[in-house]
Design an enzyme around this catalytic site. Structure first.
Site, PDB file in Angstrom:
ATOM      1  N   ASP A 189      -2.380   2.508  -4.432  1.00 16.58           N
ATOM      2  CA  ASP A 189      -3.665   2.794  -3.813  1.00 16.58           C
ATOM      3  C   ASP A 189      -4.635   1.670  -4.154  1.00 16.58           C
ATOM      4  OD1 ASP A 189      -2.838   5.211  -2.716  1.00 16.58           O
ATOM      5  OD2 ASP A 189      -3.293   6.303  -4.565  1.00 16.58           O
ATOM      6  N   HIS A 238       0.822  -1.218   0.000  1.00 16.48           N
ATOM      7  CA  HIS A 238       0.000   0.000   0.000  1.00 16.48           C
ATOM      8  C   HIS A 238       0.853   1.264   0.000  1.00 16.48           C
ATOM      9  CE1 HIS A 238      -3.718   1.938  -0.014  1.00 16.48           C
ATOM     10  NE2 HIS A 238      -4.291   1.441   1.071  1.00 16.48           N
TER      11      HIS A 238
END
Length: 369
Positions: free
Chosen positions: A344, A340
């Site tokens: 996204d 992450h």
């Protein structure tokens, strides 16, 4: 005349390893091409063979750390063997096998007259749990990790500690892929000499999607992002000693036949312990197929420094709705675990959707539209 037995070079990425087991005994006759010992690196376990005929003399014991180029023994060329080769079915008094399993330490304690009360294990420290186990007269075995298993453990823990992992799921309808395989598998195998499996479809779909979503083919290096202008896909292969991930170099340029034949070769040589460490190094993305073992769903861990890994799972006939009708389709759950820090959720979900779309329209995938 004596010929030194040398630890051979096994790839640019390897400078040392462990002589994990001698496959021949001291004083035993060996022939050129016969396997002498196993060299265990952090990526693979490889057999090392004799160059000449003669009698083996061992100078470095199994379990020793060795460097490439080290001498671990000699072969006395033309000499007569001093020990007989071990028979296929040794008698109880026969000498032990030349390649024993890692020595396990076993400890047992006689049971006391009265069993102590044992609190629930969620409420006890590990030391207390072990103490209670031994106090009840049961034994435990301690077996050293292999280099490969240690490396897998370190890399996976490192991946969990230094990345922000998140997993997104989807499912893919493999009806059209199944129809394509059924229609062309015989002609494909006759022409290319290899079977048409599911993996080539997943590799091609992943390679296409990676070219379109360059961040998934990149990785974080400190406070910078490194973008790879090539697609090297690691394919997980199970061996007796653990999971290895040989790499399909330039996977986006490979045909279905090239993908299938290379994966088949990887699988064969993995079982024979003949994968080279350099074939296991690198990779910009990994595909892992837990479905071959029956896994319905999992959350795979990316292999650092890779950003993402695609998990395939078992194919199940399930009821789904198509055009307002309930129909039975061969469905597979897909899992994409990603970092992450660089991706996204929108990009990861869209990437997985792109793979799904390509697989559900394999003609588009095969025609590269």
């Amino acid at each position: 005349m004596t010929k030194p037995v040398i630890v051979p070079p096994v790839g640019e990425s390897v400078s040392s390893g462990v002589l994990s087991a001698w496959l021949k005994q001291e004083g035993q006759a060996v022939s050129a091409g016969e396997e002498l010992f196993e060299l265990e690196t952090d990526k693979a376990t490889l057999p090392v063979t004799a160059d000449v005929d003669g009698v083996l003399h061992i100078t470095i014991a199994s379990g020793s750390e060795v460097a490439i180029g080290d001498q671990v023994g000699t072969i006395e060329v033309g000499a007569t063997a001093k020990v007989a080769a071990p028979s296929a079915s040794p008698s109880p008094s026969a000498s032990p096998s030349p390649s024993p399993a890692p020595k396990a330490e076993t400890v047992a304690t006689p049971a006391p007259a009265a069993k102590p009360s044992v609190a629930p294990i969620v409420s006890q420290p590990i030391a207390a749990v072990l103490s209670n186990t031994m106090a009840q007269g049961r034994s435990q075995r301690r077996v050293p990790m292999t280099n490969l298993r240690r490396n897998i453990a370190h890399r996976m823990v490192d991946s969990k500690l230094h990345a922000a992992h998140l997993t997104t799921f989807n499912e893919v309808d493999l009806l059209e892929v199944g129809k394509t395989r059924a229609r062309y598998k015989e002609a494909f195998e006759k022409k290319h000499g290899t079977r048409l499996g599911y993996m080539s479809f997943f590799v091609r779909a992943s390679a296409r999607a990676l070219k379109e979503f360059e961040a998934i083919n990149a990785y974080v290096d400190g406070e910078t992002i490194v973008y790879n202008d090539f697609v090297d896909i690691s394919v997980a292969v199970s061996t007796e000693k653990g999971l290895v991930t040989p790499v399909l170099r330039n996977a986006d340029d490979l045909s279905f036949a090239q993908i299938e034949s290379t994966i088949a070769d990887f699988g064969k040589r993995a079982k024979e312990r003949r994968l080279l460490p350099d074939e296991l190094a690198g990779g910009t993305f990994t595909i892992s197929n837990g479905g071959v073992f029956g896994s319905l769903l999992s959350t795979p861990i990316p292999n650092p420094p890779q950003t993402a890994v695609l998990g395939m799972h078992t194919i199940q006939d399930r009821p789904v709705v198509r055009d307002g009708q309930i129909v039975i389709r061969p469905m597979m759950y897909l899992a994409l675990t990603y970092d992450h820090r660089i991706l996204d959720g929108r990009d990861a979900i869209t990437f997985l959707m792109r793979i799904k779309t390509l697989l559900e329209d394999p003609l588009n995938l095969m025609l590269d539209l």
